[in-house]
Design a protein around this motif. Sequence first.
Motif, mmCIF file in Angstrom:
data_model
loop_
_atom_site.group_PDB
_atom_site.id
_atom_site.type_symbol
_atom_site.label_atom_id
_atom_site.label_comp_id
_atom_site.label_asym_id
_atom_site.label_seq_id
_atom_site.Cartn_x
_atom_site.Cartn_y
_atom_site.Cartn_z
ATOM 1 N N LYS A 172 17.972 18.481 22.531
ATOM 2 C CA LYS A 172 16.205 17.967 22.257
ATOM 3 C C LYS A 172 15.681 17.470 23.572
ATOM 4 O O LYS A 172 16.543 16.216 24.055
ATOM 5 C CB LYS A 172 16.148 17.152 21.125
ATOM 6 N N LEU B 216 17.111 16.335 13.459
ATOM 7 C CA LEU B 216 17.517 17.934 13.340
ATOM 8 C C LEU B 216 18.181 18.070 11.902
ATOM 9 O O LEU B 216 18.363 19.735 11.432
ATOM 10 C CB LEU B 216 18.192 18.081 14.671
ATOM 11 N N GLY C 27 16.395 19.411 9.486
ATOM 12 C CA GLY C 27 15.813 20.191 9.712
ATOM 13 C C GLY C 27 14.483 19.679 9.626
ATOM 14 O O GLY C 27 13.137 20.124 9.244
ATOM 15 N N ASP D 92 13.113 18.042 11.964
ATOM 16 C CA ASP D 92 12.761 18.843 13.459
ATOM 17 C C ASP D 92 13.008 19.877 13.937
ATOM 18 O O ASP D 92 13.992 19.816 13.792
ATOM 19 C CB ASP D 92 12.820 17.197 14.541
ATOM 20 N N THR D 93 12.629 20.087 14.770
ATOM 21 C CA THR D 93 13.311 21.274 15.760
ATOM 22 C C THR D 93 13.333 20.799 16.972
ATOM 23 O O THR D 93 13.408 20.640 17.569
ATOM 24 C CB THR D 93 12.565 22.121 15.632
ATOM 25 N N SER E 236 14.716 22.089 21.136
ATOM 26 C CA SER E 236 14.061 22.256 21.899
ATOM 27 C C SER E 236 15.571 23.712 22.059
ATOM 28 O O SER E 236 15.205 24.421 22.910
ATOM 29 C CB SER E 236 14.200 21.690 22.834
ATOM 30 N N SER F 246 21.431 25.351 17.491
ATOM 31 C CA SER F 246 20.792 25.793 16.157
ATOM 32 C C SER F 246 21.631 24.807 15.435
ATOM 33 O O SER F 246 22.432 23.834 15.525
ATOM 34 C CB SER F 246 20.530 27.339 15.486
ATOM 35 N N LEU G 32 18.767 27.028 9.787
ATOM 36 C CA LEU G 32 17.058 26.681 9.714
ATOM 37 C C LEU G 32 16.234 26.739 10.526
ATOM 38 O O LEU G 32 14.794 26.947 10.509
ATOM 39 C CB LEU G 32 17.621 25.157 10.294
ATOM 40 N N ASN G 33 16.842 27.309 12.002
ATOM 41 C CA ASN G 33 15.957 28.167 12.560
ATOM 42 C C ASN G 33 15.301 29.486 12.426
ATOM 43 O O ASN G 33 14.394 29.892 13.206
ATOM 44 C CB ASN G 33 16.442 29.001 14.488
ATOM 45 N N ASP H 224 10.239 28.603 8.252
ATOM 46 C CA ASP H 224 8.832 28.102 8.518
ATOM 47 C C ASP H 224 9.046 26.381 8.275
ATOM 48 O O ASP H 224 9.879 26.148 7.241
ATOM 49 C CB ASP H 224 8.151 28.778 8.282
ATOM 50 N N GLU H 225 8.367 25.864 8.013
ATOM 51 C CA GLU H 225 8.423 24.919 7.419
ATOM 52 C C GLU H 225 7.908 24.185 6.410
ATOM 53 O O GLU H 225 9.374 23.735 5.147
ATOM 54 C CB GLU H 225 7.200 23.674 8.277
ATOM 55 N N ARG I 90 11.586 24.852 5.030
ATOM 56 C CA ARG I 90 12.626 24.241 4.915
ATOM 57 C C ARG I 90 12.132 22.993 4.538
ATOM 58 O O ARG I 90 13.114 22.710 3.771
ATOM 59 C CB ARG I 90 12.437 23.786 6.821
#
Length: 232
Positions: free
Chosen positions: A9, A50, A53, A55-56, A58, A61, A69-70, A73-74, A77
């Motif tokens: 991140k 992270l 889920g 936050d995502t 950088s 996974s 989780l990648n 979508d929000e 999640r």
Amino acid sequence: MLVARGLTKEYKSGTQHLTVLDHVSFDVPAGAFVSIVGPSGSGKTTLLGLLAGLDTPSQGSVSLDGVDLNTLDEDARAKLRGEKVGFVFQSFQLIPTLTALENVQVPLELSGTGTVREAATRATDLLTRVGLGDRIHHFPQQLSGGEQQRVALARAFVNEPRILFADEPTGNLDGSTGERIVELLQALNRERGCTIVLVTHDPALAARTQRTIRLRDGVIVEDVFHQHDQPA
């Protein structure tokens, strides 16, 4: 239950890059009780966000109960969190205008699980389990810090999550009250089989868990399995 691979991140501040987490990888099996420790600024709370889920990353996974989780979508999640994840925050995050019973019922009402009567029965049972059977109609301001944290614990478990994330769950409590919260977490982990991942500054609390992951400057510097209470 939880697989982290290469979690990184980074934040940009003007021309500067701040790396809060740097290629963190580990696995957490179902039913484990794991603590994440480290000094302030080591990336503990960022890692918890992270993993849950919230936050995502950088880079890297997170797989939660077999779901990457990648790939979500929000909204997806949020749905996954509602079905499988519980949270306990240091600041309790109770709704001040609702009673203890109503606070615990909120996740059931949001998920549409069962009838109103069934939700009330389930919430009452959990509040009794955490020693608040005689305080269910009290509002948060009428409860001590330890009682509010126990309401938060009951709320976190009411949907029977597969995994519980706790961020400094004893940070605002005195020693004896914090001890009771730890005992409740251990009992709920043991009796419900819920996987628990908690962030703490307290080495005594970390020692009560099955495993401690230590962060420093965004990287894992130690990963220790404790000898007590090992899963069968």
